[in-house]
Design a protein around this motif. Structure first.
Motif, PDB file in Angstrom:
ATOM      1  N   LEU A   1      -3.832  -0.216  -0.964  1.00 48.72           N
ATOM      2  CA  LEU A   1      -5.062  -0.961  -1.150  1.00 48.72           C
ATOM      3  C   LEU A   1      -5.966  -0.532  -0.006  1.00 48.72           C
ATOM      4  CD1 LEU A   1      -3.627  -4.545  -1.867  1.00 48.72           C
ATOM      5  CD2 LEU A   1      -4.184  -2.736  -3.513  1.00 48.72           C
ATOM      6  N   VAL A   2      -7.147  -0.005  -0.332  1.00 45.75           N
ATOM      7  CA  VAL A   2      -8.018   0.587   0.678  1.00 45.75           C
ATOM      8  C   VAL A   2      -9.347  -0.155   0.700  1.00 45.75           C
ATOM      9  CG1 VAL A   2      -9.123   2.716   1.477  1.00 45.75           C
ATOM     10  CG2 VAL A   2      -6.960   2.831   0.213  1.00 45.75           C
ATOM     11  N   CYS A   3      -9.722  -0.673   1.874  1.00 47.31           N
ATOM     12  CA  CYS A   3     -10.995  -1.385   2.023  1.00 47.31           C
ATOM     13  C   CYS A   3     -12.125  -0.378   2.210  1.00 47.31           C
ATOM     14  CB  CYS A   3     -10.939  -2.335   3.215  1.00 47.31           C
ATOM     15  SG  CYS A   3     -12.499  -3.222   3.463  1.00 47.31           S
ATOM     16  N   ARG A   4     -13.123  -0.464   1.352  1.00 50.46           N
ATOM     17  CA  ARG A   4     -14.298   0.413   1.469  1.00 50.46           C
ATOM     18  C   ARG A   4     -15.195   0.012   2.636  1.00 50.46           C
ATOM     19  NH1 ARG A   4     -14.848   4.137  -2.495  1.00 50.46           N
ATOM     20  NH2 ARG A   4     -13.967   3.693  -4.537  1.00 50.46           N
ATOM     21  N   GLY A   5     -15.035  -1.222   3.121  1.00 50.21           N
ATOM     22  CA  GLY A   5     -15.854  -1.687   4.239  1.00 50.21           C
ATOM     23  C   GLY A   5     -15.370  -1.155   5.576  1.00 50.21           C
ATOM     24  N   CYS A   6     -14.132  -1.467   5.919  1.00 49.91           N
ATOM     25  CA  CYS A   6     -13.614  -1.119   7.252  1.00 49.91           C
ATOM     26  C   CYS A   6     -12.588   0.005   7.236  1.00 49.91           C
ATOM     27  CB  CYS A   6     -13.005  -2.360   7.908  1.00 49.91           C
ATOM     28  SG  CYS A   6     -11.534  -2.990   7.063  1.00 49.91           S
ATOM     29  N   GLY A   7     -12.133   0.405   6.051  1.00 51.76           N
ATOM     30  CA  GLY A   7     -11.180   1.497   5.953  1.00 51.76           C
ATOM     31  C   GLY A   7      -9.727   1.091   6.111  1.00 51.76           C
ATOM     32  N   THR A   8      -9.463  -0.196   6.274  1.00 51.75           N
ATOM     33  CA  THR A   8      -8.082  -0.662   6.390  1.00 51.75           C
ATOM     34  C   THR A   8      -7.284  -0.253   5.158  1.00 51.75           C
ATOM     35  OG1 THR A   8      -8.677  -2.548   7.766  1.00 51.75           O
ATOM     36  CG2 THR A   8      -6.627  -2.733   6.520  1.00 51.75           C
ATOM     37  N   THR A   9      -6.067   0.207   5.375  1.00 49.15           N
ATOM     38  CA  THR A   9      -5.178   0.584   4.279  1.00 49.15           C
ATOM     39  C   THR A   9      -3.947  -0.308   4.332  1.00 49.15           C
ATOM     40  OG1 THR A   9      -5.929   2.878   4.336  1.00 49.15           O
ATOM     41  CG2 THR A   9      -3.823   2.450   3.260  1.00 49.15           C
ATOM     42  N   ILE A  10      -3.661  -0.942   3.216  1.00 45.66           N
ATOM     43  CA  ILE A  10      -2.499  -1.818   3.103  1.00 45.66           C
ATOM     44  C   ILE A  10      -1.505  -1.148   2.167  1.00 45.66           C
ATOM     45  CG2 ILE A  10      -1.692  -4.100   2.362  1.00 45.66           C
ATOM     46  CD1 ILE A  10      -4.684  -5.023   2.799  1.00 45.66           C
ATOM     47  N   SER A  11      -0.270  -0.971   2.644  1.00 36.90           N
ATOM     48  CA  SER A  11       0.783  -0.406   1.802  1.00 36.90           C
ATOM     49  C   SER A  11       1.410  -1.529   0.984  1.00 36.90           C
ATOM     50  CB  SER A  11       1.857   0.266   2.660  1.00 36.90           C
ATOM     51  OG  SER A  11       1.329   1.392   3.320  1.00 36.90           O
ATOM     52  N   VAL A  12       1.547  -1.291  -0.317  1.00 33.64           N
ATOM     53  CA  VAL A  12       2.107  -2.283  -1.230  1.00 33.64           C
ATOM     54  C   VAL A  12       3.321  -1.659  -1.912  1.00 33.64           C
ATOM     55  CG1 VAL A  12       1.642  -3.718  -3.250  1.00 33.64           C
ATOM     56  CG2 VAL A  12      -0.198  -3.246  -1.620  1.00 33.64           C
ATOM     57  N   GLY A  13       4.450  -2.320  -1.828  1.00 37.12           N
ATOM     58  CA  GLY A  13       5.688  -1.807  -2.409  1.00 37.12           C
ATOM     59  C   GLY A  13       5.603  -1.642  -3.915  1.00 37.12           C
ATOM     60  N   ARG A  14       6.427  -0.769  -4.425  1.00 41.30           N
ATOM     61  CA  ARG A  14       6.433  -0.463  -5.861  1.00 41.30           C
ATOM     62  C   ARG A  14       6.670  -1.713  -6.710  1.00 41.30           C
ATOM     63  NH1 ARG A  14       8.288   4.403  -9.332  1.00 41.30           N
ATOM     64  NH2 ARG A  14       8.386   3.386 -11.357  1.00 41.30           N
ATOM     65  N   ALA A  15       7.590  -2.557  -6.313  1.00 41.44           N
ATOM     66  CA  ALA A  15       7.910  -3.745  -7.108  1.00 41.44           C
ATOM     67  C   ALA A  15       6.678  -4.630  -7.292  1.00 41.44           C
ATOM     68  CB  ALA A  15       9.045  -4.529  -6.470  1.00 41.44           C
ATOM     69  N   ALA A  16       5.892  -4.801  -6.242  1.00 42.10           N
ATOM     70  CA  ALA A  16       4.681  -5.617  -6.343  1.00 42.10           C
ATOM     71  C   ALA A  16       3.659  -4.978  -7.279  1.00 42.10           C
ATOM     72  CB  ALA A  16       4.067  -5.827  -4.960  1.00 42.10           C
ATOM     73  N   MET A  17       3.507  -3.658  -7.196  1.00 39.23           N
ATOM     74  CA  MET A  17       2.558  -2.981  -8.077  1.00 39.23           C
ATOM     75  C   MET A  17       3.042  -2.994  -9.521  1.00 39.23           C
ATOM     76  SD  MET A  17      -0.078  -2.376  -6.337  1.00 39.23           S
ATOM     77  CE  MET A  17      -1.037  -1.361  -7.438  1.00 39.23           C
ATOM     78  N   GLU A  18       4.350  -2.853  -9.725  1.00 35.89           N
ATOM     79  CA  GLU A  18       4.877  -2.943 -11.087  1.00 35.89           C
ATOM     80  C   GLU A  18       4.627  -4.325 -11.656  1.00 35.89           C
ATOM     81  OE1 GLU A  18       8.980  -1.738 -10.664  1.00 35.89           O
ATOM     82  OE2 GLU A  18       8.499   0.305 -11.296  1.00 35.89           O
ATOM     83  N   GLY A  19       4.767  -5.361 -10.826  1.00 34.35           N
ATOM     84  CA  GLY A  19       4.487  -6.719 -11.276  1.00 34.35           C
ATOM     85  C   GLY A  19       3.028  -6.892 -11.670  1.00 34.35           C
ATOM     86  N   ALA A  20       2.139  -6.265 -10.918  1.00 39.08           N
ATOM     87  CA  ALA A  20       0.705  -6.390 -11.192  1.00 39.08           C
ATOM     88  C   ALA A  20       0.267  -5.553 -12.389  1.00 39.08           C
ATOM     89  CB  ALA A  20      -0.091  -5.981  -9.951  1.00 39.08           C
ATOM     90  N   LEU A  21       0.848  -4.377 -12.560  1.00 33.53           N
ATOM     91  CA  LEU A  21       0.395  -3.455 -13.603  1.00 33.53           C
ATOM     92  C   LEU A  21       1.359  -3.290 -14.774  1.00 33.53           C
ATOM     93  CD1 LEU A  21      -1.035  -0.540 -11.432  1.00 33.53           C
ATOM     94  CD2 LEU A  21      -2.306  -2.291 -12.660  1.00 33.53           C
ATOM     95  N   GLY A  22       2.549  -3.835 -14.655  1.00 32.75           N
ATOM     96  CA  GLY A  22       3.592  -3.598 -15.649  1.00 32.75           C
ATOM     97  C   GLY A  22       3.183  -3.906 -17.069  1.00 32.75           C
ATOM     98  N   ALA A  23       2.590  -5.084 -17.303  1.00 28.53           N
ATOM     99  CA  ALA A  23       2.206  -5.470 -18.669  1.00 28.53           C
ATOM    100  C   ALA A  23       1.126  -4.548 -19.217  1.00 28.53           C
ATOM    101  CB  ALA A  23       1.736  -6.921 -18.694  1.00 28.53           C
ATOM    102  N   LEU A  24       0.148  -4.206 -18.399  1.00 28.39           N
ATOM    103  CA  LEU A  24      -0.926  -3.315 -18.836  1.00 28.39           C
ATOM    104  C   LEU A  24      -0.376  -1.927 -19.163  1.00 28.39           C
ATOM    105  CD1 LEU A  24      -3.980  -2.839 -19.243  1.00 28.39           C
ATOM    106  CD2 LEU A  24      -4.088  -2.243 -16.813  1.00 28.39           C
ATOM    107  N   ALA A  25       0.499  -1.422 -18.299  1.00 29.48           N
ATOM    108  CA  ALA A  25       1.095  -0.108 -18.544  1.00 29.48           C
ATOM    109  C   ALA A  25       1.930  -0.125 -19.821  1.00 29.48           C
ATOM    110  CB  ALA A  25       1.947   0.305 -17.344  1.00 29.48           C
TER     111      ALA A  25
END
Length: 139
Positions: A89-113
């Motif tokens: 997850l990358v902030c366009r304002g300050c450039g902070t980058t947050i690493s998000v584990g695969r399981a969390a992303m699968e939970g967020a995108l799994g149904a759509l995919a």
């Protein structure tokens, strides 16, 4: 012989000091652009140029030893494939980058995919937006 050395040899490539230096730089820097990898490698050896770093990064990425992601609109950023697969997850304002584990992303995108019969490459995925601090400052 280590896993990366075995994978390199089995793919028909030679083990070179330059390849070892580039891989070590990526692993020590975390997330790094080719220029940052080059600067780190140059602290250990003058016997490597920028084009060698680029070619080596591409090779190591093809072999699955490192991954690349697009965290800016500039050069890709490389990180080690060892450890957990993650998205960004990358902030366009300050450039902070947050690493998000695969399981969390699968939970967020799994149904759509699943709805679209699509298999995301979670290790390459970057989502751009604003962090909480930048969003709060904008209001």
């Amino acid at each position: 012989m280590t896993d990366w050395q075995t994978r390199l040899r089995e793919s028909g490539h030679r083990l070179t000091p330059q390849r070892e230096l580039v891989l070590a730089a990526v692993e020590s820097l975390g997330h790094a652009t080719p220029d940052e990898v080059y600067a780190e490698v140059r602290t250990h050896s003058d016997a490597i140029n920028l084009s060698t770093v680029y070619r080596t990064l591409e090779l190591l990425d093809e072999l699955g030893l490192i991954r690349h992601a697009h965290l800016t609109d500039r050069a890709p950023t490389y990180h080690s494939a060892a450890g957990h697969e993650h998205s960004h997850l990358v902030c366009r304002g300050c450039g902070t980058t947050i690493s998000v584990g695969r399981a969390a992303m699968e939970g967020a995108l799994g149904a759509l995919a699943a709805e679209h019969g699509f298999e995301p490459d979670y290790g390459h995925l970057s989502v751009f937006g604003r962090c909480a601090d930048c969003a709060a400052a904008a209001t």
